[in-house]
Write a protein that holds these residues in place. Structure first.
Motif, PDB file in Angstrom:
ATOM      1  N   UNK A 151       8.890   8.887  -1.008  1.00  0.00           N
ATOM      2  CA  UNK A 151       8.227   9.707   0.005  1.00  0.00           C
ATOM      3  C   UNK A 151       8.787   9.507   1.400  1.00  0.00           C
ATOM      4  N   UNK A 152       8.351  10.340   2.345  1.00  0.00           N
ATOM      5  CA  UNK A 152       8.830  10.273   3.725  1.00  0.00           C
ATOM      6  C   UNK A 152       8.163   9.133   4.496  1.00  0.00           C
ATOM      7  N   UNK A 153       8.725   8.837   5.664  1.00  0.00           N
ATOM      8  CA  UNK A 153       8.153   7.835   6.558  1.00  0.00           C
ATOM      9  C   UNK A 153       7.860   8.519   7.890  1.00  0.00           C
ATOM     10  N   UNK A 154       6.608   8.803   8.144  1.00  0.00           N
ATOM     11  CA  UNK A 154       6.184   9.479   9.373  1.00  0.00           C
ATOM     12  C   UNK A 154       5.807   8.420  10.400  1.00  0.00           C
ATOM     13  N   UNK A 155       6.524   8.408  11.527  1.00  0.00           N
ATOM     14  CA  UNK A 155       6.273   7.416  12.573  1.00  0.00           C
ATOM     15  C   UNK A 155       5.744   8.026  13.870  1.00  0.00           C
ATOM     16  N   UNK A 156       6.065   9.294  14.154  1.00  0.00           N
ATOM     17  CA  UNK A 156       5.697   9.902  15.429  1.00  0.00           C
ATOM     18  C   UNK A 156       4.200  10.097  15.582  1.00  0.00           C
ATOM     19  N   UNK A 157       3.683   9.748  16.759  1.00  0.00           N
ATOM     20  CA  UNK A 157       2.257   9.882  17.045  1.00  0.00           C
ATOM     21  C   UNK A 157       1.927  11.277  17.560  1.00  0.00           C
ATOM     22  N   UNK A 158       0.621  11.612  17.504  1.00  0.00           N
ATOM     23  CA  UNK A 158       0.171  12.891  18.046  1.00  0.00           C
ATOM     24  C   UNK A 158      -0.151  12.751  19.532  1.00  0.00           C
ATOM     25  N   UNK A 159      -0.523  13.870  20.156  1.00  0.00           N
ATOM     26  CA  UNK A 159      -0.744  13.890  21.607  1.00  0.00           C
ATOM     27  C   UNK A 159      -1.883  12.976  22.028  1.00  0.00           C
TER      28      UNK A 159
ATOM     29  N   UNK B 224       2.443   8.098   3.662  1.00  0.00           N
ATOM     30  CA  UNK B 224       3.606   8.266   4.538  1.00  0.00           C
ATOM     31  C   UNK B 224       3.316   7.885   5.981  1.00  0.00           C
ATOM     32  N   UNK B 225       2.052   7.957   6.396  1.00  0.00           N
ATOM     33  CA  UNK B 225       1.686   7.612   7.786  1.00  0.00           C
ATOM     34  C   UNK B 225       1.048   6.234   7.895  1.00  0.00           C
ATOM     35  N   UNK B 226       1.000   5.498   6.793  1.00  0.00           N
ATOM     36  CA  UNK B 226       0.252   4.244   6.820  1.00  0.00           C
ATOM     37  C   UNK B 226       0.869   3.228   7.778  1.00  0.00           C
ATOM     38  N   UNK B 227       2.194   3.105   7.778  1.00  0.00           N
ATOM     39  CA  UNK B 227       2.842   2.153   8.694  1.00  0.00           C
ATOM     40  C   UNK B 227       2.559   2.528  10.133  1.00  0.00           C
TER      41      UNK B 227
ATOM     42  N   UNK C 235       0.824  -1.207   0.000  1.00  0.00           N
ATOM     43  CA  UNK C 235       0.000   0.000   0.000  1.00  0.00           C
ATOM     44  C   UNK C 235       0.864   1.264   0.000  1.00  0.00           C
ATOM     45  N   UNK C 236       2.023   1.202   0.662  1.00  0.00           N
ATOM     46  CA  UNK C 236       2.899   2.377   0.660  1.00  0.00           C
ATOM     47  C   UNK C 236       3.481   2.627  -0.729  1.00  0.00           C
ATOM     48  N   UNK C 237       3.797   1.556  -1.436  1.00  0.00           N
ATOM     49  CA  UNK C 237       4.329   1.712  -2.791  1.00  0.00           C
ATOM     50  C   UNK C 237       3.277   2.323  -3.711  1.00  0.00           C
ATOM     51  N   UNK C 238       2.036   1.850  -3.592  1.00  0.00           N
ATOM     52  CA  UNK C 238       0.976   2.347  -4.471  1.00  0.00           C
ATOM     53  C   UNK C 238       0.451   3.708  -4.042  1.00  0.00           C
ATOM     54  N   UNK C 239       0.626   4.052  -2.747  1.00  0.00           N
ATOM     55  CA  UNK C 239       0.059   5.296  -2.243  1.00  0.00           C
ATOM     56  C   UNK C 239       0.957   6.510  -2.356  1.00  0.00           C
ATOM     57  N   UNK C 240       2.272   6.299  -2.482  1.00  0.00           N
ATOM     58  CA  UNK C 240       3.190   7.424  -2.584  1.00  0.00           C
ATOM     59  C   UNK C 240       3.234   8.254  -1.307  1.00  0.00           C
TER      60      UNK C 240
END
Length: 365
Positions: free
Chosen positions: A313-321, A95-98, A86-91
């Motif tokens: 694309x970037x890989x966003x891992x950090x969660x919000x508050x 970035x936040x899918x993982x 899904x990350x490959x197809x989503x571009x």
């Protein structure tokens, strides 16, 4: 009555996974009309139920905790493949899918599955009993892995935004796989007794009354388990565009897609955990829950870290508050649940309330 492999081949649990994989192969890469999506959905549900059956056959043969470990690892490996696809197809949009999928897996396992298992176990025997040593160690591993991979990126300063630098991501990946390997070694060899179901004095269980599966039956079920899991994740991938379309039409947050897919992928483990709790095997249920969370992080993050070499694309891992607050509550409540080695309906209800809060806030942040 047919016995052995012949009996297995005559059951729906054999033909449903095979049929689902055939349907997956025929539908892959095609534009699906509404009727076809409905058929794929039915195949998905049937494959989930078949996966639960075959997982229990294998688990009964090999014993705990190997049976729980097998299902957790099998689901997680295929889940990693789904995330990367899904990350490959989503571009950039993916970035936040993982992050969304892994965090959803943690909330589903540590609150949804644990809460249901404790609730069912307490309803059966008034008090659900389990090993505090093994469950506490598993929970500590989950909390460490989740904080290291999904919380720290929000506070690091070397990279703008909630992202790791390349070196930081490599460190998190190596630390995750090392902790996962250490946990598996402790669970399966050095302190295996900590993860065995607690036997109540003078009480027989359903698992003891059932005959142990033969070696051919176990190998057959293992193969069909893998086929069923491929069908579950593959068919979930096929129905995900319909889910994404519904989410977009309803103007819901993009993270809802990850939550829905995680719910579908973890459904076999959820059903297996509840059935174990009904047989007064709450420790088996907790093995499934915490083991799945550990595998989801310990295998997914290293795999995604490696895949970022090729992924755009970037890989966003950090969660919000909001999610960090839910994580802290989960850790505190989980510790208070597992440390005594026994729990009541109240603890199960608290975990389910946390899970409901997570699902609600995913739809209405």
């Amino acid at each position: 009555m047919k016995t052995g492999t012949a009996a297995l081949m005559s059951r729906w649990t054999t033909w449903v996974p095979v049929t689902s994989v055939i349907a997956l192969a025929l539908a892959w890469g095609r534009e699906l009309p509404g009727f076809a999506v409905a058929v794929i959905g039915l195949c998905l549900i049937g494959s989930v139920l078949a996966a639960v059956y075959h997982a229990e056959v294998v688990a009964h043969r090999v014993g705990e905790p190997f049976g729980s470990l097998l299902l957790a690892v099998a689901v997680t490996i295929i889940e990693v493949g789904l995330i990367i696809t899904l990350m490959i197809s989503g571009g950039d949009k993916a970035s936040t899918y993982a992050r969304d999928t892994v965090f959803a897996a943690v909330m589903i396992t540590c609150n949804g599955i644990v809460g249901l298992s404790v609730l069912v176990g307490a309803l059966r025997n008034r008090i659900a009993v389990f090993n505090a040593e093994g469950s506490g160690a598993a929970l500590a591993t989950v909390c460490t892995l989740t904080t290291m991979t999904l919380v720290l990126p929000t506070f690091t300063t070397s990279q703008p935004g909630p992202e790791f630098t390349g070196d930081q991501l490599a460190f998190a990946a190596v630390a995750s796989i090392c902790l996962y390997g250490l946990f598996v070694g402790v669970q399966t060899f050095r302190h295996r007794e900590y993860f065995q179901p607690v036997e109540r004095e003078g009480q027989e269980t359903e698992a003891e009354e059932e005959p142990r599966p033969t070696v051919p039956e176990s190998w057959w079920s293992l193969g069909l388990l893998l086929v069923a899991l491929v069908a579950v994740v593959g068919n979930a991938k096929l129905v995900s565009p319909s889910i994404e379309g519904g989410v977009a039409a309803a103007e819901l947050p993009k993270s809802v897609v990850g939550v829905v897919i995680a719910l579908l992928v973890l459904l076999p483990e959820t059903l297996a955990a509840v059935r174990a709790a009904r047989r007064d095997r709450v420790q088996t249920s907790l093995n499934l829950a915490y083991g799945s969370a550990i595998a989801s992080i310990g295998l997914t993050i290293p795999a995604i870290a490696l895949a970022t070499i090729w992924l755009p694309g970037p890989l966003v891992l950090g969660e919000d508050a909001t999610h960090m607050v839910l994580l802290v509550l989960t850790a505190v409540v989980g510790a208070l649940t597992v440390v005594p080695g026994r729990a009541t309906l109240l603890q199960g209800g608290v975990h389910l309330a946390l899970f409901a809060a997570f699902v609600f806030l995913s739809f209405s942040p």
